[in-house]
Scaffold this active site. Sequence first.
Site, PDB file in Angstrom:
ATOM      1  N   ARG A 160       4.027  -9.285 -41.989  1.00 31.70           N
ATOM      2  CA  ARG A 160       4.955  -8.964 -40.893  1.00 31.70           C
ATOM      3  C   ARG A 160       4.171  -8.256 -39.801  1.00 31.70           C
ATOM      4  O   ARG A 160       3.261  -7.468 -40.069  1.00 31.70           O
ATOM      5  CB  ARG A 160       6.073  -8.043 -41.415  1.00 31.70           C
ATOM      6  CG  ARG A 160       7.094  -7.647 -40.355  1.00 31.70           C
ATOM      7  CD  ARG A 160       8.104  -6.658 -40.842  1.00 31.70           C
ATOM      8  NE  ARG A 160       8.983  -6.227 -39.743  1.00 31.70           N
ATOM      9  CZ  ARG A 160       9.768  -5.149 -39.816  1.00 31.70           C
ATOM     10  NH1 ARG A 160       9.795  -4.405 -40.912  1.00 31.70           N
ATOM     11  NH2 ARG A 160      10.531  -4.819 -38.785  1.00 31.70           N
ATOM     12  N   HIS A 161       4.510  -8.516 -38.540  1.00 29.08           N
ATOM     13  CA  HIS A 161       3.802  -7.894 -37.401  1.00 29.08           C
ATOM     14  C   HIS A 161       3.810  -6.369 -37.548  1.00 29.08           C
ATOM     15  O   HIS A 161       4.615  -5.790 -38.300  1.00 29.08           O
ATOM     16  CB  HIS A 161       4.490  -8.287 -36.092  1.00 29.08           C
ATOM     17  CG  HIS A 161       5.916  -7.858 -35.998  1.00 29.08           C
ATOM     18  ND1 HIS A 161       6.291  -6.562 -35.684  1.00 29.08           N
ATOM     19  CD2 HIS A 161       7.076  -8.517 -36.237  1.00 29.08           C
ATOM     20  CE1 HIS A 161       7.609  -6.461 -35.720  1.00 29.08           C
ATOM     21  NE2 HIS A 161       8.113  -7.618 -36.051  1.00 29.08           N
ATOM     22  N   GLY A 162       2.900  -5.711 -36.829  1.00 26.02           N
ATOM     23  CA  GLY A 162       2.877  -4.249 -36.807  1.00 26.02           C
ATOM     24  C   GLY A 162       4.106  -3.709 -36.090  1.00 26.02           C
ATOM     25  O   GLY A 162       4.858  -4.462 -35.462  1.00 26.02           O
ATOM     26  N   GLU A 163       4.283  -2.379 -36.136  1.00 27.50           N
ATOM     27  CA  GLU A 163       5.463  -1.768 -35.496  1.00 27.50           C
ATOM     28  C   GLU A 163       5.553  -2.173 -34.019  1.00 27.50           C
ATOM     29  O   GLU A 163       4.561  -2.080 -33.293  1.00 27.50           O
ATOM     30  CB  GLU A 163       5.381  -0.239 -35.597  1.00 27.50           C
ATOM     31  CG  GLU A 163       6.590   0.470 -34.982  1.00 27.50           C
ATOM     32  CD  GLU A 163       6.359   1.952 -34.752  1.00 27.50           C
ATOM     33  OE1 GLU A 163       7.022   2.752 -35.423  1.00 27.50           O
ATOM     34  OE2 GLU A 163       5.477   2.295 -33.905  1.00 27.50           O
ATOM     35  N   MET A 195       7.592  -1.894 -30.090  1.00 24.87           N
ATOM     36  CA  MET A 195       8.164  -0.814 -29.275  1.00 24.87           C
ATOM     37  C   MET A 195       9.668  -0.681 -29.497  1.00 24.87           C
ATOM     38  O   MET A 195      10.234   0.406 -29.370  1.00 24.87           O
ATOM     39  CB  MET A 195       7.838  -1.067 -27.794  1.00 24.87           C
ATOM     40  CG  MET A 195       6.361  -0.881 -27.483  1.00 24.87           C
ATOM     41  SD  MET A 195       6.051  -0.947 -25.704  1.00 24.87           S
ATOM     42  CE  MET A 195       4.265  -0.736 -25.692  1.00 24.87           C
ATOM     43  N   TRP A 196      10.326  -1.804 -29.876  1.00 26.71           N
ATOM     44  CA  TRP A 196      11.765  -1.671 -30.169  1.00 26.71           C
ATOM     45  C   TRP A 196      12.000  -1.251 -31.611  1.00 26.71           C
ATOM     46  O   TRP A 196      13.039  -0.691 -31.926  1.00 26.71           O
ATOM     47  CB  TRP A 196      12.494  -2.979 -29.839  1.00 26.71           C
ATOM     48  CG  TRP A 196      12.884  -3.073 -28.389  1.00 26.71           C
ATOM     49  CD1 TRP A 196      12.370  -2.318 -27.361  1.00 26.71           C
ATOM     50  CD2 TRP A 196      13.851  -3.938 -27.801  1.00 26.71           C
ATOM     51  NE1 TRP A 196      12.953  -2.674 -26.173  1.00 26.71           N
ATOM     52  CE2 TRP A 196      13.874  -3.655 -26.409  1.00 26.71           C
ATOM     53  CE3 TRP A 196      14.688  -4.929 -28.300  1.00 26.71           C
ATOM     54  CZ2 TRP A 196      14.721  -4.340 -25.523  1.00 26.71           C
ATOM     55  CZ3 TRP A 196      15.539  -5.602 -27.431  1.00 26.71           C
ATOM     56  CH2 TRP A 196      15.548  -5.299 -26.059  1.00 26.71           C
ATOM     57  N   GLY A 237      15.302  -9.114 -32.689  1.00 34.03           N
ATOM     58  CA  GLY A 237      15.533 -10.563 -32.732  1.00 34.03           C
ATOM     59  C   GLY A 237      14.468 -11.286 -31.948  1.00 34.03           C
ATOM     60  O   GLY A 237      13.285 -11.061 -32.129  1.00 34.03           O
ATOM     61  N   ARG A 253       4.494  -9.960 -30.399  1.00 32.27           N
ATOM     62  CA  ARG A 253       4.168  -8.960 -31.415  1.00 32.27           C
ATOM     63  C   ARG A 253       3.474  -9.585 -32.637  1.00 32.27           C
ATOM     64  O   ARG A 253       2.624  -8.961 -33.265  1.00 32.27           O
ATOM     65  CB  ARG A 253       5.402  -8.159 -31.827  1.00 32.27           C
ATOM     66  CG  ARG A 253       6.606  -8.970 -32.306  1.00 32.27           C
ATOM     67  CD  ARG A 253       7.830  -8.074 -32.379  1.00 32.27           C
ATOM     68  NE  ARG A 253       9.009  -8.659 -32.996  1.00 32.27           N
ATOM     69  CZ  ARG A 253       9.977  -9.290 -32.334  1.00 32.27           C
ATOM     70  NH1 ARG A 253       9.873  -9.474 -31.022  1.00 32.27           N
ATOM     71  NH2 ARG A 253      11.038  -9.762 -32.968  1.00 32.27           N
ATOM     72  N   GLU A 309      11.511 -14.426 -35.060  1.00 31.90           N
ATOM     73  CA  GLU A 309      12.483 -13.595 -35.777  1.00 31.90           C
ATOM     74  C   GLU A 309      13.875 -14.219 -35.668  1.00 31.90           C
ATOM     75  O   GLU A 309      14.141 -14.983 -34.727  1.00 31.90           O
ATOM     76  CB  GLU A 309      12.489 -12.189 -35.174  1.00 31.90           C
ATOM     77  CG  GLU A 309      13.448 -11.212 -35.828  1.00 31.90           C
ATOM     78  CD  GLU A 309      13.270 -11.074 -37.337  1.00 31.90           C
ATOM     79  OE1 GLU A 309      12.982  -9.977 -37.794  1.00 31.90           O
ATOM     80  OE2 GLU A 309      13.439 -12.090 -38.058  1.00 31.90           O
ATOM     81  N   MET A 323      17.517 -14.760 -34.570  1.00 42.71           N
ATOM     82  CA  MET A 323      18.103 -14.356 -33.287  1.00 42.71           C
ATOM     83  C   MET A 323      19.328 -13.480 -33.588  1.00 42.71           C
ATOM     84  O   MET A 323      20.226 -13.877 -34.312  1.00 42.71           O
ATOM     85  CB  MET A 323      18.503 -15.623 -32.520  1.00 42.71           C
ATOM     86  CG  MET A 323      18.786 -15.395 -31.050  1.00 42.71           C
ATOM     87  SD  MET A 323      20.506 -14.966 -30.765  1.00 42.71           S
ATOM     88  CE  MET A 323      21.298 -16.560 -30.993  1.00 42.71           C
ATOM     89  N   ARG A 343      21.120  -7.833 -43.666  1.00 41.39           N
ATOM     90  CA  ARG A 343      20.424  -8.196 -44.905  1.00 41.39           C
ATOM     91  C   ARG A 343      21.110  -9.311 -45.715  1.00 41.39           C
ATOM     92  O   ARG A 343      20.492  -9.844 -46.630  1.00 41.39           O
ATOM     93  CB  ARG A 343      20.257  -6.960 -45.788  1.00 41.39           C
ATOM     94  CG  ARG A 343      19.244  -5.958 -45.213  1.00 41.39           C
ATOM     95  CD  ARG A 343      17.844  -6.561 -45.169  1.00 41.39           C
ATOM     96  NE  ARG A 343      16.885  -5.718 -44.454  1.00 41.39           N
ATOM     97  CZ  ARG A 343      16.566  -5.913 -43.171  1.00 41.39           C
ATOM     98  NH1 ARG A 343      17.163  -6.884 -42.467  1.00 41.39           N
ATOM     99  NH2 ARG A 343      15.697  -5.134 -42.567  1.00 41.39           N
ATOM    100  N   HIS A 389       7.833 -12.344 -38.857  1.00 40.80           N
ATOM    101  CA  HIS A 389       8.797 -11.253 -38.646  1.00 40.80           C
ATOM    102  C   HIS A 389       9.561 -10.936 -39.933  1.00 40.80           C
ATOM    103  O   HIS A 389       9.565 -11.732 -40.881  1.00 40.80           O
ATOM    104  CB  HIS A 389       9.768 -11.676 -37.539  1.00 40.80           C
ATOM    105  CG  HIS A 389       9.056 -12.052 -36.282  1.00 40.80           C
ATOM    106  ND1 HIS A 389       8.829 -11.177 -35.238  1.00 40.80           N
ATOM    107  CD2 HIS A 389       8.451 -13.213 -35.925  1.00 40.80           C
ATOM    108  CE1 HIS A 389       8.141 -11.790 -34.290  1.00 40.80           C
ATOM    109  NE2 HIS A 389       7.880 -13.005 -34.687  1.00 40.80           N
TER     110      HIS A 389
END
Length: 273
Positions: A21-24, A26-27, A35, A71, A125, A127, A153, A195
Amino acid sequence: MNQTSYHEPLSTNESTLIIVRHGESMWNEKNLFTGCVDVPLTRKGVDEAIQAGKILSTMPFDIVYTSALVRSKMTAMLALTQHCCQKVPIIIHNEKEEARFFSQIYSEDTKNQSLPVVTAWQLNERMYGDLQGLNKQETAEIFGKEQVYNWRRSYAVRPPNGESLEMCLKRAVTYFKDNIEPQLMAGKHVMVVAHANSLRSIIMYLDNLTPQEVINLELSTGVPMLYIYKDGKFIRRGSPAGPKEASVYAYTSNLALYKQKCDEMLQETLKER
Ligand SMILES: O=C(O)[C@@H](CO)OP(=O)(O)O
């Protein structure tokens, strides 16, 4: 130093699949539903991507897949700056004939020293519809914790005007089966950087999880997971805690051999300096 042997992953009867999964983003930091909104990594996310690259530095790769969102592309390119093979990751542009022509490489040797990175919107990711941009905590206060948990989830529940995990799985897993699995079948070693939910849907396929089981599946940012693809089956080998720690990250003998070759070549390079 013999460049080709150093760079070429082992050709064995097993292929390596790394998913991250991408790194942290900004959102993520602002706790906003993201999304398909195309936001970058935070400084922490950049560090996570580089750390993931250090963990994966002696993993064999022949091709990398990311989503179309920045991201995931940032995470892949930053991680690959740490790889022992020192191949140059190159994002493939074949969205149309002109893009293919404009991005041609006219040296076979240079091509051999590059690692193709394929971007696919199907790996984007899920939507999140009307929730995109809303604060997760505030949304839970308005709609109730349980409702938001189900939107986030569960398998079949759709967020307002958004995609359910099931809908995301249909595009992500179809892409995985049509484009990524054939690479693994051909003995290629693959990394997929995507994602939280698009990867939850792919892991549901890899681990054969039920809709009930997938509810509890959470992915941390920037933590690689290793699968071995052998005889048409995916075997999860755990999440690497670090290049030196063999226990958690159950290297297969082929992977250990590739790592040993990389380490030896690295020692040789250091001696030559
Ligand atoms: O907001 C999002 O896009 C996702 C991933 O960050 O959030 P969640 O983990 O809540 O599905």
